[in-house]
Design a protein around this motif. Sequence first.
Motif, PDB file in Angstrom:
ATOM      1  N   MET A   1       0.724  -1.027  -0.003  1.00  0.00           N
ATOM      2  CA  MET A   1      -0.199   0.669  -0.733  1.00  0.00           C
ATOM      3  C   MET A   1       0.742   1.281  -0.694  1.00  0.00           C
ATOM      4  SD  MET A   1      -3.477   1.094   0.601  1.00  0.00           S
ATOM      5  CE  MET A   1      -3.939  -0.732   0.717  1.00  0.00           C
ATOM      6  N   PRO A   2       0.783   2.062  -0.779  1.00  0.00           N
ATOM      7  CA  PRO A   2       2.010   3.461  -0.954  1.00  0.00           C
ATOM      8  C   PRO A   2       1.338   4.126  -0.229  1.00  0.00           C
ATOM      9  CG  PRO A   2      -0.677   3.463  -2.318  1.00  0.00           C
ATOM     10  CD  PRO A   2      -0.139   2.437  -2.235  1.00  0.00           C
ATOM     11  N   ALA A   3       2.200   5.016   0.445  1.00  0.00           N
ATOM     12  CA  ALA A   3       2.035   6.354   1.512  1.00  0.00           C
ATOM     13  C   ALA A   3       0.896   6.857   1.279  1.00  0.00           C
ATOM     14  CB  ALA A   3       3.242   6.869   1.071  1.00  0.00           C
ATOM     15  N   ARG A   4       0.237   7.402   2.066  1.00  0.00           N
ATOM     16  CA  ARG A   4      -1.073   8.305   1.898  1.00  0.00           C
ATOM     17  C   ARG A   4      -0.445   9.422   1.806  1.00  0.00           C
ATOM     18  NH1 ARG A   4      -6.413   8.511   3.962  1.00  0.00           N
ATOM     19  NH2 ARG A   4      -6.892  10.879   4.174  1.00  0.00           N
ATOM     20  N   ILE A   5      -1.650   9.832   0.785  1.00  0.00           N
ATOM     21  CA  ILE A   5      -1.166  10.839  -0.342  1.00  0.00           C
ATOM     22  C   ILE A   5      -2.343  12.137  -0.404  1.00  0.00           C
ATOM     23  CG2 ILE A   5      -1.235  11.274  -2.915  1.00  0.00           C
ATOM     24  CD1 ILE A   5      -0.272   8.798  -3.305  1.00  0.00           C
ATOM     25  N   ASP A   6      -2.625  12.585  -0.251  1.00  0.00           N
ATOM     26  CA  ASP A   6      -3.189  14.014   0.093  1.00  0.00           C
ATOM     27  C   ASP A   6      -3.528  14.156  -1.519  1.00  0.00           C
ATOM     28  OD1 ASP A   6      -5.295  15.957   0.316  1.00  0.00           O
ATOM     29  OD2 ASP A   6      -4.194  17.367   1.466  1.00  0.00           O
ATOM     30  N   PHE A   7      -4.425  13.922  -1.906  1.00  0.00           N
ATOM     31  CA  PHE A   7      -5.131  13.374  -3.531  1.00  0.00           C
ATOM     32  C   PHE A   7      -5.926  15.255  -3.537  1.00  0.00           C
ATOM     33  CE2 PHE A   7      -5.577   8.955  -3.859  1.00  0.00           C
ATOM     34  CZ  PHE A   7      -4.184   8.883  -4.834  1.00  0.00           C
ATOM     35  N   ARG A   8      -6.037  15.228  -2.531  1.00  0.00           N
ATOM     36  CA  ARG A   8      -6.862  17.096  -2.980  1.00  0.00           C
ATOM     37  C   ARG A   8      -5.417  18.015  -3.120  1.00  0.00           C
ATOM     38  NH1 ARG A   8      -8.514  20.180   1.127  1.00  0.00           N
ATOM     39  NH2 ARG A   8     -10.158  21.181   0.088  1.00  0.00           N
ATOM     40  N   ASP A   9      -4.626  17.833  -2.766  1.00  0.00           N
ATOM     41  CA  ASP A   9      -3.199  18.714  -2.759  1.00  0.00           C
ATOM     42  C   ASP A   9      -2.494  18.294  -4.530  1.00  0.00           C
ATOM     43  OD1 ASP A   9      -1.599  21.040  -1.888  1.00  0.00           O
ATOM     44  OD2 ASP A   9      -0.489  19.208  -1.949  1.00  0.00           O
ATOM     45  N   ALA A  10      -2.290  16.911  -4.040  1.00  0.00           N
ATOM     46  CA  ALA A  10      -1.476  15.811  -5.734  1.00  0.00           C
ATOM     47  C   ALA A  10      -2.619  16.732  -6.723  1.00  0.00           C
ATOM     48  CB  ALA A  10      -1.337  14.599  -5.207  1.00  0.00           C
ATOM     49  N   LEU A  11      -3.641  16.547  -6.916  1.00  0.00           N
ATOM     50  CA  LEU A  11      -4.531  16.606  -7.375  1.00  0.00           C
ATOM     51  C   LEU A  11      -5.094  18.459  -8.152  1.00  0.00           C
ATOM     52  CD1 LEU A  11      -6.268  12.998  -8.030  1.00  0.00           C
ATOM     53  CD2 LEU A  11      -4.123  13.899  -9.291  1.00  0.00           C
ATOM     54  N   ARG A  12      -5.189  18.992  -6.982  1.00  0.00           N
ATOM     55  CA  ARG A  12      -5.604  20.566  -7.814  1.00  0.00           C
ATOM     56  C   ARG A  12      -5.296  20.842  -8.146  1.00  0.00           C
ATOM     57  NH1 ARG A  12      -5.671  21.855  -2.941  1.00  0.00           N
ATOM     58  NH2 ARG A  12      -4.096  23.948  -2.738  1.00  0.00           N
ATOM     59  N   VAL A  13      -5.396  21.566  -9.638  1.00  0.00           N
ATOM     60  CA  VAL A  13      -5.190  22.810 -10.386  1.00  0.00           C
ATOM     61  C   VAL A  13      -4.883  23.968  -9.582  1.00  0.00           C
ATOM     62  CG1 VAL A  13      -5.460  23.746 -12.593  1.00  0.00           C
ATOM     63  CG2 VAL A  13      -5.485  21.451 -12.538  1.00  0.00           C
ATOM     64  N   LYS A  14      -3.619  24.369  -9.235  1.00  0.00           N
ATOM     65  CA  LYS A  14      -3.666  25.519  -8.395  1.00  0.00           C
ATOM     66  C   LYS A  14      -3.373  26.886  -8.938  1.00  0.00           C
ATOM     67  CE  LYS A  14      -1.009  22.340  -5.950  1.00  0.00           C
ATOM     68  NZ  LYS A  14      -1.469  20.985  -6.164  1.00  0.00           N
ATOM     69  N   PRO A  15      -4.807  27.503  -8.538  1.00  0.00           N
ATOM     70  CA  PRO A  15      -5.108  28.894  -9.387  1.00  0.00           C
ATOM     71  C   PRO A  15      -3.692  29.266  -9.382  1.00  0.00           C
ATOM     72  CG  PRO A  15      -6.299  28.787  -7.217  1.00  0.00           C
ATOM     73  CD  PRO A  15      -5.021  27.570  -7.172  1.00  0.00           C
ATOM     74  N   GLY A  16      -4.032  29.845 -11.622  1.00  0.00           N
ATOM     75  CA  GLY A  16      -2.918  31.195 -11.553  1.00  0.00           C
ATOM     76  C   GLY A  16      -1.626  29.650 -12.780  1.00  0.00           C
ATOM     77  N   SER A  17      -1.387  28.769 -12.128  1.00  0.00           N
ATOM     78  CA  SER A  17      -0.958  27.828 -13.355  1.00  0.00           C
ATOM     79  C   SER A  17      -1.040  27.408 -14.168  1.00  0.00           C
ATOM     80  CB  SER A  17      -1.002  27.030 -12.099  1.00  0.00           C
ATOM     81  OG  SER A  17      -1.962  26.045 -12.389  1.00  0.00           O
ATOM     82  N   ARG A  18      -0.059  26.952 -15.146  1.00  0.00           N
ATOM     83  CA  ARG A  18      -0.037  26.494 -16.258  1.00  0.00           C
ATOM     84  C   ARG A  18      -0.759  25.119 -16.517  1.00  0.00           C
ATOM     85  NH1 ARG A  18       3.231  28.674 -21.698  1.00  0.00           N
ATOM     86  NH2 ARG A  18       0.646  28.367 -22.453  1.00  0.00           N
ATOM     87  N   VAL A  19      -1.958  25.037 -17.512  1.00  0.00           N
ATOM     88  CA  VAL A  19      -2.215  23.627 -17.561  1.00  0.00           C
ATOM     89  C   VAL A  19      -1.769  22.596 -18.641  1.00  0.00           C
ATOM     90  CG1 VAL A  19      -4.086  21.587 -17.591  1.00  0.00           C
ATOM     91  CG2 VAL A  19      -4.041  24.160 -16.298  1.00  0.00           C
ATOM     92  N   ARG A  20      -0.903  21.695 -18.712  1.00  0.00           N
ATOM     93  CA  ARG A  20       0.101  21.299 -20.340  1.00  0.00           C
ATOM     94  C   ARG A  20      -0.921  19.523 -19.960  1.00  0.00           C
ATOM     95  NH1 ARG A  20      -1.202  24.782 -22.352  1.00  0.00           N
ATOM     96  NH2 ARG A  20       0.396  26.532 -22.404  1.00  0.00           N
ATOM     97  N   LEU A  21      -2.004  19.475 -20.801  1.00  0.00           N
ATOM     98  CA  LEU A  21      -1.987  17.674 -20.493  1.00  0.00           C
ATOM     99  C   LEU A  21      -1.400  16.625 -21.377  1.00  0.00           C
ATOM    100  CD1 LEU A  21      -5.925  18.250 -21.174  1.00  0.00           C
ATOM    101  CD2 LEU A  21      -5.304  17.600 -19.078  1.00  0.00           C
ATOM    102  N   GLU A  22      -0.178  16.926 -22.260  1.00  0.00           N
ATOM    103  CA  GLU A  22       0.692  16.480 -22.738  1.00  0.00           C
ATOM    104  C   GLU A  22       1.727  16.158 -21.809  1.00  0.00           C
ATOM    105  OE1 GLU A  22       2.127  18.039 -26.295  1.00  0.00           O
ATOM    106  OE2 GLU A  22       3.490  19.659 -25.100  1.00  0.00           O
ATOM    107  N   THR A  23       1.902  17.085 -20.725  1.00  0.00           N
ATOM    108  CA  THR A  23       2.945  16.436 -19.498  1.00  0.00           C
ATOM    109  C   THR A  23       2.075  15.800 -18.416  1.00  0.00           C
ATOM    110  OG1 THR A  23       2.168  18.825 -18.443  1.00  0.00           O
ATOM    111  CG2 THR A  23       3.969  18.439 -20.107  1.00  0.00           C
ATOM    112  N   THR A  24       0.757  15.178 -18.254  1.00  0.00           N
ATOM    113  CA  THR A  24      -0.062  14.821 -17.707  1.00  0.00           C
ATOM    114  C   THR A  24      -0.024  12.983 -17.708  1.00  0.00           C
ATOM    115  OG1 THR A  24      -1.158  16.919 -16.683  1.00  0.00           O
ATOM    116  CG2 THR A  24      -2.143  14.858 -16.195  1.00  0.00           C
ATOM    117  N   ASP A  25       0.402  12.270 -16.868  1.00  0.00           N
ATOM    118  CA  ASP A  25       0.052  11.211 -17.114  1.00  0.00           C
ATOM    119  C   ASP A  25      -1.386  10.692 -17.009  1.00  0.00           C
ATOM    120  OD1 ASP A  25      -0.499   8.252 -17.632  1.00  0.00           O
ATOM    121  OD2 ASP A  25       2.118   8.074 -16.463  1.00  0.00           O
ATOM    122  N   PRO A  26      -2.250  10.430 -18.093  1.00  0.00           N
ATOM    123  CA  PRO A  26      -3.242   9.792 -17.488  1.00  0.00           C
ATOM    124  C   PRO A  26      -3.773   8.237 -17.111  1.00  0.00           C
ATOM    125  CG  PRO A  26      -2.994   9.427 -20.192  1.00  0.00           C
ATOM    126  CD  PRO A  26      -1.730  10.091 -19.094  1.00  0.00           C
ATOM    127  N   ALA A  27      -2.614   7.575 -16.984  1.00  0.00           N
ATOM    128  CA  ALA A  27      -2.447   6.581 -17.106  1.00  0.00           C
ATOM    129  C   ALA A  27      -1.922   6.378 -15.023  1.00  0.00           C
ATOM    130  CB  ALA A  27      -1.816   5.507 -17.321  1.00  0.00           C
TER     131      ALA A  27
END
Length: 272
Positions: A1-27
């Motif tokens: 079992m992986p260490a507990r991850i805060d998905f709210r933090d890890a997956l939130r799009v931070k206000p004002g940040s740039r989003v590049r979906l090609e650098t996001t791993d959908p898997a």
Amino acid sequence: MPARIDFRDALRVKPGSRVRLETTDPAATFGYDKASAASVTQRQLDRLADLQDRFWAEAKRSVLVVLQGIDAAGKDGTIRKVMDAFNPMGCTVTGFKVPTPLELSHDFLWRVHPHAPEKGSIAIFNRSHYEDVLVVRVHEFVPEAVWRLRYGHINDWERMLTDEGTTIVKFFLYIDRDEQRRRLEARRDDPTKTWKFKAADLAERALWDRYIEAFEECLERTSTQNAPWYLIPANRKWFRNLAVSRIVAETLDRLNPEYPPPEPGAKDLVIE
Ligand code: AMP
Ligand code: MG
């Protein structure tokens, strides 16, 4: 079992940040596998059932969950899974389709607002007002000068809902092109799924790059402190369910809903 991850933090799009979906791993699965995810997801669903019961009883605040994603990204499947935890009393689901002529004769938020949640309730949107900066942009149903102003209108409207007691969480389910092909093939070939498959889906798929561009700008412009977007790697349905159920559970948990106290004197009433 992986260490507990805060998905709210890890997956939130931070206000004002740039989003590049090609650098996001959908898997991405953050170290989980299907087996380890199953028990964690079940735990979230149990938590959700308890939280929603208290939230509905409290009847003071509301939650709006928005689901967006390209065709076959798993919006319906997510709703089926996460809703499973909820008492249908106190939860509504609204799907937004091609607008009717009446809807089109009003501003774009007109058809959406009546489906905002009442106090105590959780409203889930399967597609939403965001279609008006996504499909509408990609197909140029209105001029750019019109859809571009809508980011601001959406942020203002969501701010108003927040100020009035609605907590907003928005999920963008991200699959890649190969995964969409596999899912569309399944829809074409599986008789229990063909009802979801239309030739028009292939015309939309051909516009993939334009949709990605529209999603990226949408996430950048409308992920706010009060109404954040979560970018969910959704190639794996079990990971998507884990991430979404956990984020919704954390969100409700932070609201700390409480059962109302008994009416004064109610404890002493004798029931004959
Ligand atoms: P589905 O989610 O598969 O039932 O499909 C609903 C369809 O309605 C999708 O093709 C959406 O793009 C479309 N749709 C939803 N909202 C709008 C809108 N505001 N303008 C144009 N098309 C829309
Ligand atoms: Mg569809």
